[in-house]
Design an enzyme around this catalytic site. Sequence first.
Site, mmCIF file in Angstrom:
data_model
loop_
_atom_site.group_PDB
_atom_site.id
_atom_site.type_symbol
_atom_site.label_atom_id
_atom_site.label_comp_id
_atom_site.label_asym_id
_atom_site.label_seq_id
_atom_site.Cartn_x
_atom_site.Cartn_y
_atom_site.Cartn_z
ATOM 1 N N ARG A 24 1.822 1.187 -6.252
ATOM 2 C CA ARG A 24 1.934 0.289 -5.099
ATOM 3 C C ARG A 24 0.641 -0.491 -4.839
ATOM 4 O O ARG A 24 0.633 -1.414 -4.039
ATOM 5 C CB ARG A 24 2.279 1.091 -3.836
ATOM 6 C CG ARG A 24 3.639 1.742 -3.893
ATOM 7 C CD ARG A 24 3.895 2.542 -2.646
ATOM 8 N NE ARG A 24 4.033 1.686 -1.498
ATOM 9 C CZ ARG A 24 5.180 1.305 -0.972
ATOM 10 N NH1 ARG A 24 6.312 1.703 -1.515
ATOM 11 N NH2 ARG A 24 5.215 0.541 0.090
ATOM 12 N N ASN A 59 0.421 0.317 6.224
ATOM 13 C CA ASN A 59 1.002 -0.513 5.170
ATOM 14 C C ASN A 59 1.732 -1.674 5.820
ATOM 15 O O ASN A 59 2.683 -1.451 6.562
ATOM 16 C CB ASN A 59 1.984 0.323 4.339
ATOM 17 C CG ASN A 59 2.733 -0.522 3.322
ATOM 18 O OD1 ASN A 59 2.205 -1.520 2.819
ATOM 19 N ND2 ASN A 59 3.967 -0.136 3.027
ATOM 20 N N GLY A 60 1.304 -2.910 5.550
ATOM 21 C CA GLY A 60 1.960 -4.074 6.145
ATOM 22 C C GLY A 60 0.916 -4.966 6.802
ATOM 23 O O GLY A 60 -0.278 -4.835 6.525
ATOM 24 N N GLU A 102 29.557 -15.325 -8.157
ATOM 25 C CA GLU A 102 29.322 -14.207 -9.070
ATOM 26 C C GLU A 102 29.660 -12.859 -8.448
ATOM 27 O O GLU A 102 30.112 -11.963 -9.160
ATOM 28 C CB GLU A 102 27.910 -14.230 -9.652
ATOM 29 C CG GLU A 102 26.805 -14.098 -8.657
ATOM 30 C CD GLU A 102 25.418 -14.184 -9.301
ATOM 31 O OE1 GLU A 102 25.276 -13.909 -10.494
ATOM 32 O OE2 GLU A 102 24.471 -14.519 -8.565
ATOM 33 N N CYS A 135 0.838 -1.191 0.000
ATOM 34 C CA CYS A 135 0.000 0.000 0.000
ATOM 35 C C CYS A 135 0.874 1.242 0.000
ATOM 36 O O CYS A 135 2.044 1.179 0.370
ATOM 37 C CB CYS A 135 -0.871 0.020 1.241
ATOM 38 S SG CYS A 135 -1.828 -1.473 1.458
ATOM 39 N N LYS A 167 22.432 -8.966 -16.978
ATOM 40 C CA LYS A 167 21.204 -9.136 -16.183
ATOM 41 C C LYS A 167 20.237 -10.088 -16.882
ATOM 42 O O LYS A 167 19.640 -10.949 -16.263
ATOM 43 C CB LYS A 167 20.541 -7.774 -15.940
ATOM 44 C CG LYS A 167 19.298 -7.841 -15.050
ATOM 45 C CD LYS A 167 19.636 -8.264 -13.634
ATOM 46 C CE LYS A 167 18.405 -8.476 -12.775
ATOM 47 N NZ LYS A 167 18.717 -9.304 -11.597
ATOM 48 N N LYS A 195 25.994 -17.116 -5.351
ATOM 49 C CA LYS A 195 26.161 -15.688 -5.029
ATOM 50 C C LYS A 195 27.637 -15.375 -4.766
ATOM 51 O O LYS A 195 28.146 -14.333 -5.180
ATOM 52 C CB LYS A 195 25.341 -15.302 -3.795
ATOM 53 C CG LYS A 195 23.874 -15.113 -4.043
ATOM 54 C CD LYS A 195 23.593 -13.828 -4.801
ATOM 55 C CE LYS A 195 22.285 -13.883 -5.575
ATOM 56 N NZ LYS A 195 22.168 -14.816 -6.679
ATOM 57 N N TRP A 249 -3.743 -2.130 -1.436
ATOM 58 C CA TRP A 249 -3.715 -3.411 -2.142
ATOM 59 C C TRP A 249 -4.053 -4.438 -1.073
ATOM 60 O O TRP A 249 -3.267 -4.673 -0.157
ATOM 61 C CB TRP A 249 -2.327 -3.629 -2.722
ATOM 62 C CG TRP A 249 -2.257 -4.737 -3.707
ATOM 63 C CD1 TRP A 249 -3.180 -5.707 -3.948
ATOM 64 C CD2 TRP A 249 -1.190 -4.985 -4.602
ATOM 65 N NE1 TRP A 249 -2.745 -6.534 -4.931
ATOM 66 C CE2 TRP A 249 -1.533 -6.120 -5.359
ATOM 67 C CE3 TRP A 249 0.032 -4.368 -4.850
ATOM 68 C CZ2 TRP A 249 -0.696 -6.644 -6.326
ATOM 69 C CZ3 TRP A 249 0.864 -4.897 -5.809
ATOM 70 C CH2 TRP A 249 0.501 -6.011 -6.546
ATOM 71 N N HIS A 284 30.933 -38.542 -0.501
ATOM 72 C CA HIS A 284 31.118 -39.301 -1.740
ATOM 73 C C HIS A 284 32.117 -38.609 -2.669
ATOM 74 O O HIS A 284 32.127 -38.873 -3.871
ATOM 75 C CB HIS A 284 29.771 -39.502 -2.433
ATOM 76 C CG HIS A 284 28.802 -40.276 -1.596
ATOM 77 N ND1 HIS A 284 28.836 -41.650 -1.497
ATOM 78 C CD2 HIS A 284 27.816 -39.863 -0.748
ATOM 79 C CE1 HIS A 284 27.897 -42.049 -0.663
ATOM 80 N NE2 HIS A 284 27.269 -40.980 -0.182
ATOM 81 N N GLU A 297 22.522 -21.789 -3.836
ATOM 82 C CA GLU A 297 22.372 -20.345 -4.047
ATOM 83 C C GLU A 297 23.486 -19.577 -3.333
ATOM 84 O O GLU A 297 24.036 -18.615 -3.881
ATOM 85 C CB GLU A 297 20.982 -19.899 -3.549
ATOM 86 C CG GLU A 297 20.734 -18.402 -3.517
ATOM 87 C CD GLU A 297 20.756 -17.722 -4.871
ATOM 88 O OE1 GLU A 297 20.870 -18.406 -5.897
ATOM 89 O OE2 GLU A 297 20.701 -16.477 -4.890
HETATM 90 C C1 F6R Z 1 22.110 -15.036 -10.299
HETATM 91 C C2 F6R Z 1 21.261 -14.556 -11.382
HETATM 92 C C3 F6R Z 1 21.050 -15.419 -12.559
HETATM 93 C C4 F6R Z 1 19.580 -15.397 -13.005
HETATM 94 C C5 F6R Z 1 19.406 -16.191 -14.310
HETATM 95 C C6 F6R Z 1 17.958 -16.285 -14.735
HETATM 96 O O1 F6R Z 1 22.214 -14.117 -9.276
HETATM 97 O O2 F6R Z 1 20.738 -13.467 -11.333
HETATM 98 O O3 F6R Z 1 21.471 -16.727 -12.300
HETATM 99 O O4 F6R Z 1 18.804 -15.936 -11.993
HETATM 100 O O5 F6R Z 1 20.157 -15.588 -15.322
HETATM 101 O O6 F6R Z 1 17.429 -15.026 -14.990
HETATM 102 P P1 F6R Z 1 15.873 -14.826 -15.080
HETATM 103 O O7 F6R Z 1 15.307 -15.089 -13.758
HETATM 104 O O8 F6R Z 1 15.694 -13.415 -15.549
HETATM 105 O O9 F6R Z 1 15.350 -15.812 -16.093
#
Ligand code: F6R
Length: 613
Positions: free
Chosen positions: A27, A101-102, A493, A2, A608, A490, A75, A509, A486
């Site tokens: 929002r 909001n929340g 990268e 909201c 990205k 992280k 919302w 193993h 994950e």
């Molecule tokens: C890792 C990362 C990538 C995306 C991947 C898929 O931090 O951002 O591994 O998760 O490239 O991207 P989407 O979700 O846009 O299909």
Amino acid sequence: MCGIIAYTGERSAGPILLDGLRHLEYRGYDSAGIALQVEGPGLHVERATGKIEGLVRRVEGRLPEATSGVGHTRWATHGEPSERNAHPLTDPERRVALVHNGIVENHEELRAALGDGQTFASDTDTEVLAHLIGRELARGVDALEAVRCAVGRARGAFSLVAMPRDEPGRLIAARVGHAGGIVVGHGEGERLLASDLGALLPHTRRVTFLEPGELADVRAERVCYVDSAGAAVEKAVEEQAVSAVALGKGRHRHFLAKELHEQPDAVLDVLRGRYLSDPFRVELEGFPLDEEGARALRRVVLVGMGTSLLACSVGRHYVERFARLPAEVDNASEFRYRRPVLDPGTLVISVSQSGETADTLAAMEEARAAGCPQLTVCNTPGAQATRVADGTVFLRAGPEISVASTKCLTSSITALHAIALHLGRLTGRLPEELAAEQVRAALHLPAAVGEALELEPQVAGIAERYARFQNFLFLGRGLSYPMAMEGALKLKELAYIHAEGYPAGEMKHGPIALVDESVPTVAIALRDEVFEKMRSNIEQLRARRGPVIAVVSHGDRSLDGVVEELVELPAVHPLLSPVVSAVPLQLLAYHIALERGADVDQPRNLAKTVTVE
Ligand code: F6R
């Protein structure tokens, strides 16, 4: 999510509030309203369902003159979108108008505590706070203290602005937990409050952000701040730069940090309008199957890439657990070339932040050609994935600018939880008590994710001590296995450190051959049915002098003295733990990357959106 706007000063409040609501409309827009402090009758409240323009048309030319007021765009979470549930809400004697909001998690408990005689005009969780504040005001308690007492009894993560009828020009704002921030704007002879910085910038660039637990007592000429115990807090006024980039990063050094900290709100935005109480249930727009279609399903296949693929690996557990359907997870880039066996009895769920990832789109095309019903989980309106799929569950997480995904991981996991609950209801295989338990647990997630962010100073300290290691292992079992993957992803990268994520049982193993004092392991060892097995894996690492950073459940100190570092998560339902355990892993990678001077927002060699196969 909201939107909140409030004004006190010398100008006419009505047009300022309406204009502020237009800035906040993104929002949420199932209803909107404003309340003005007027002489004589006290509070003038106007509310309307639908978009802001509906409210504008309703009040055009008939708003009374007033120099203070509050506005809200909603919302729905608790209570359907309707005029009676629109904000501002008041107490029965209309001593206070409230915008919020929340989520107030214990609103039912608080309603019960108010006693039988109390009549409620809405189905919202918010109204109980208006009643509590109104009651204190009726007893002659000062408005700041009345709000502080009321929010002190509430559990959850939210922000609010209260406008007491009998104190012209006074507004009280409060922030509880991490979801739903609130910003004070300091103008010439006037003050504003808003849920978003953007709504204040047309009026002033001089702002103060409330931290969780803080309250602001706002008058045009001065603002005082207190903490949750009522002690005065000194807060600085910050001058905001106007550049779009600076605005985009808010108070953070990097988009990554900003997005990481937006997670309580992002998770809340997945829940909004979908996780409903009274009765506890999930309602999902955009789901491509009705009951008949869901009952005809024979299996579910989840596809994605990178972090989105890891969200799928968690989602698989939910589908199996709640819909009792066989579920598989496939790396989208492998899926197509394996010539998968697909038919219309297979629901394909794809997860993609961008909705434009070439590998994921190719897998979706494969599924389309085989006549599979398809649902996509996506953050980008209009993206190709949403055009290929038969239905979309939008994350509503807002733009994710940093190349490494953070808030879209936790939002995607939450969305998959919702999808599996919805599917379970359609197939008739989800017991009602389990559904209710899960909805309740999910409504606590924004608060829990916010508490996980409070681990940042501890995790930053660990990062400082471990930043020079060249190899890391990440281990987990069950739902924590994808999170181990994950954590490793992280770290690779963001900090360019070699890291491997494994299911902990796999360690002996092969990977254990790597372990010595130069290879730290991050072990996610939560109190679930595999805890004892995780514990023995940790003992095996320690026997080989491998340093261990353990991420453990709330209140569990049993590994104290066994491992080098103990990171204790906030309380969360075990099935939702990945949404919370992701946070310290993201923080660790971020702070190690900072220690190593890496470019956290745009790591080398990455993009990205990966639009090539
Ligand atoms: C890792 C990362 C990538 C995306 C991947 C898929 O931090 O951002 O591994 O998760 O490239 O991207 P989407 O979700 O846009 O299909």
